[in-house]
Write a protein that holds these residues in place. Structure first.
Motif, PDB file in Angstrom:
ATOM      1  N   ARG A  28       0.826  -1.206   0.000  1.00  0.00           N
ATOM      2  CA  ARG A  28       0.000   0.000   0.000  1.00  0.00           C
ATOM      3  C   ARG A  28       0.866   1.264   0.000  1.00  0.00           C
ATOM      4  NH1 ARG A  28      -3.211  -3.129   2.655  1.00  0.00           N
ATOM      5  NH2 ARG A  28      -3.394  -2.632   4.804  1.00  0.00           N
ATOM      6  N   ILE A  29       1.904   1.251   0.812  1.00  0.00           N
ATOM      7  CA  ILE A  29       2.835   2.386   0.842  1.00  0.00           C
ATOM      8  C   ILE A  29       3.457   2.572  -0.537  1.00  0.00           C
ATOM      9  CG2 ILE A  29       5.046   3.186   1.779  1.00  0.00           C
ATOM     10  CD1 ILE A  29       4.220   1.699   4.406  1.00  0.00           C
ATOM     11  N   PHE A  30       3.888   1.473  -1.123  1.00  0.00           N
ATOM     12  CA  PHE A  30       4.496   1.497  -2.444  1.00  0.00           C
ATOM     13  C   PHE A  30       3.513   2.059  -3.475  1.00  0.00           C
ATOM     14  CE2 PHE A  30       5.556  -0.837  -6.399  1.00  0.00           C
ATOM     15  CZ  PHE A  30       6.861  -0.404  -6.573  1.00  0.00           C
ATOM     16  N   ALA A  31       2.263   1.606  -3.429  1.00  0.00           N
ATOM     17  CA  ALA A  31       1.254   2.057  -4.389  1.00  0.00           C
ATOM     18  C   ALA A  31       0.968   3.542  -4.219  1.00  0.00           C
ATOM     19  CB  ALA A  31      -0.031   1.248  -4.228  1.00  0.00           C
ATOM     20  N   ASP A  32       0.915   4.005  -2.975  1.00  0.00           N
ATOM     21  CA  ASP A  32       0.698   5.429  -2.745  1.00  0.00           C
ATOM     22  C   ASP A  32       1.813   6.263  -3.364  1.00  0.00           C
ATOM     23  OD1 ASP A  32      -1.628   4.887  -1.384  1.00  0.00           O
ATOM     24  OD2 ASP A  32      -0.727   5.123   0.613  1.00  0.00           O
ATOM     25  N   GLN A  33       3.020   5.734  -3.321  1.00  0.00           N
ATOM     26  CA  GLN A  33       4.158   6.477  -3.845  1.00  0.00           C
ATOM     27  C   GLN A  33       4.312   6.331  -5.348  1.00  0.00           C
ATOM     28  OE1 GLN A  33       7.442   4.968  -1.553  1.00  0.00           O
ATOM     29  NE2 GLN A  33       7.125   6.439   0.092  1.00  0.00           N
ATOM     30  N   TYR A  34       4.052   5.139  -5.898  1.00  0.00           N
ATOM     31  CA  TYR A  34       4.446   4.872  -7.277  1.00  0.00           C
ATOM     32  C   TYR A  34       3.307   4.545  -8.228  1.00  0.00           C
ATOM     33  CZ  TYR A  34       8.956   4.718  -4.986  1.00  0.00           C
ATOM     34  OH  TYR A  34      10.058   5.025  -4.244  1.00  0.00           O
ATOM     35  N   GLY A  35       2.089   4.425  -7.735  1.00  0.00           N
ATOM     36  CA  GLY A  35       0.973   4.268  -8.651  1.00  0.00           C
ATOM     37  C   GLY A  35       0.436   2.856  -8.804  1.00  0.00           C
ATOM     38  N   GLN A  36      -0.764   2.791  -9.307  1.00  0.00           N
ATOM     39  CA  GLN A  36      -1.498   1.545  -9.444  1.00  0.00           C
ATOM     40  C   GLN A  36      -0.843   0.558 -10.404  1.00  0.00           C
ATOM     41  OE1 GLN A  36      -4.279   0.724  -7.661  1.00  0.00           O
ATOM     42  NE2 GLN A  36      -4.059  -1.303  -8.557  1.00  0.00           N
ATOM     43  N   ALA A  37      -0.258   1.024 -11.481  1.00  0.00           N
ATOM     44  CA  ALA A  37       0.347   0.104 -12.456  1.00  0.00           C
ATOM     45  C   ALA A  37       1.443  -0.733 -11.824  1.00  0.00           C
ATOM     46  CB  ALA A  37       0.891   0.883 -13.649  1.00  0.00           C
ATOM     47  N   MET A  38       2.224  -0.128 -10.965  1.00  0.00           N
ATOM     48  CA  MET A  38       3.291  -0.878 -10.309  1.00  0.00           C
ATOM     49  C   MET A  38       2.712  -1.847  -9.287  1.00  0.00           C
ATOM     50  SD  MET A  38       6.119   2.000  -9.806  1.00  0.00           S
ATOM     51  CE  MET A  38       7.638   1.641 -10.593  1.00  0.00           C
ATOM     52  N   LEU A  39       1.673  -1.464  -8.596  1.00  0.00           N
ATOM     53  CA  LEU A  39       1.049  -2.353  -7.618  1.00  0.00           C
ATOM     54  C   LEU A  39       0.562  -3.634  -8.280  1.00  0.00           C
ATOM     55  CD1 LEU A  39       0.011  -2.845  -4.740  1.00  0.00           C
ATOM     56  CD2 LEU A  39      -2.085  -1.684  -5.398  1.00  0.00           C
ATOM     57  N   ASP A  40       0.055  -3.538  -9.496  1.00  0.00           N
ATOM     58  CA  ASP A  40      -0.432  -4.713 -10.217  1.00  0.00           C
ATOM     59  C   ASP A  40       0.670  -5.723 -10.509  1.00  0.00           C
ATOM     60  OD1 ASP A  40      -2.946  -3.620 -10.187  1.00  0.00           O
ATOM     61  OD2 ASP A  40      -2.795  -2.788 -12.212  1.00  0.00           O
ATOM     62  N   ALA A  41       1.918  -5.294 -10.511  1.00  0.00           N
ATOM     63  CA  ALA A  41       3.036  -6.181 -10.842  1.00  0.00           C
ATOM     64  C   ALA A  41       3.518  -6.999  -9.649  1.00  0.00           C
ATOM     65  CB  ALA A  41       4.209  -5.376 -11.406  1.00  0.00           C
ATOM     66  N   ILE A  42       3.087  -6.657  -8.431  1.00  0.00           N
ATOM     67  CA  ILE A  42       3.567  -7.346  -7.234  1.00  0.00           C
ATOM     68  C   ILE A  42       2.585  -8.446  -6.867  1.00  0.00           C
ATOM     69  CG2 ILE A  42       4.138  -7.096  -4.784  1.00  0.00           C
ATOM     70  CD1 ILE A  42       4.822  -4.185  -5.413  1.00  0.00           C
ATOM     71  N   LYS A  43       3.124  -9.647  -6.657  1.00  0.00           N
ATOM     72  CA  LYS A  43       2.274 -10.788  -6.332  1.00  0.00           C
ATOM     73  C   LYS A  43       2.840 -11.498  -5.104  1.00  0.00           C
ATOM     74  CE  LYS A  43       1.678 -11.311 -11.260  1.00  0.00           C
ATOM     75  NZ  LYS A  43       2.512 -10.190 -11.619  1.00  0.00           N
ATOM     76  N   LEU A  44       1.981 -11.901  -4.207  1.00  0.00           N
ATOM     77  CA  LEU A  44       2.351 -12.706  -3.060  1.00  0.00           C
ATOM     78  C   LEU A  44       1.621 -14.021  -3.226  1.00  0.00           C
ATOM     79  CD1 LEU A  44       3.948 -12.720  -0.433  1.00  0.00           C
ATOM     80  CD2 LEU A  44       1.923 -11.883   0.727  1.00  0.00           C
ATOM     81  N   LEU A  45       2.357 -15.097  -3.409  1.00  0.00           N
ATOM     82  CA  LEU A  45       1.761 -16.364  -3.833  1.00  0.00           C
ATOM     83  C   LEU A  45       1.943 -17.448  -2.774  1.00  0.00           C
ATOM     84  CD1 LEU A  45       3.366 -16.105  -7.298  1.00  0.00           C
ATOM     85  CD2 LEU A  45       0.972 -15.671  -6.797  1.00  0.00           C
TER      86      LEU A  45
END
Length: 137
Positions: free
Chosen positions: A115-132
């Protein structure tokens, strides 16, 4: 969190000096393929071109099907600034904050970091992170 760039001779002087040129020229493809193979056992998907950041905590859960693996996919990053931002996220939120991984990855803790990352860098980057590999209840 130890972050490893797989190289064929990590004891070389240039490797100890963190020489980027040396690291690129001596990349250990076998070690990286083994990491991908182990992460796939935990349902990770590596369909993109990469690069990927992959992490296990604790390290002995590597490849264990019912444990978590953190995968950051940088396949869509088409400039150095985007790649630098993801490496900075990895450093600040994963490497520099042991509470997020010391006793294994906490889904809640990693989600907070994302969430911190998304707030700083945007939704497109958040979509690339996966926890599996999370167990379904």
């Amino acid at each position: 969190m130890i972050t490893v760039w797989p190289i064929d001779n990590p004891d070389a002087n240039q490797a100890r000096k963190d020489s980027c040129d040396y690291a690129v020229e001596h990349y250990d493809l076998n070690a990286s393929e083994a990491a991908i193979r182990d992460a796939r056992l935990q349902q990770a998907n590596f369909d993109g071109e990469g690069p990927y950041l992959v992490g296990w905590s604790p390290s002995n859960v590597r490849g264990a099907p019912d444990k978590l693996v953190l995968v950051i996919d940088m396949s869509a990053d088409n400039n150095q600034a985007l790649i630098d931002q993801k490496f900075l996220f990895w450093k600040k939120q994963i490497v520099d904050d042991p509470s997020r991984w010391r006793n294994g990855f906490s889904v809640e803790s990693v989600r907070a970091a994302i969430r911190i990352f998304a707030d700083q860098y945007g939704q497109a980057m958040l979509d690339a992170i996966k926890l599996l590999g999370e167990k379904k209840l």
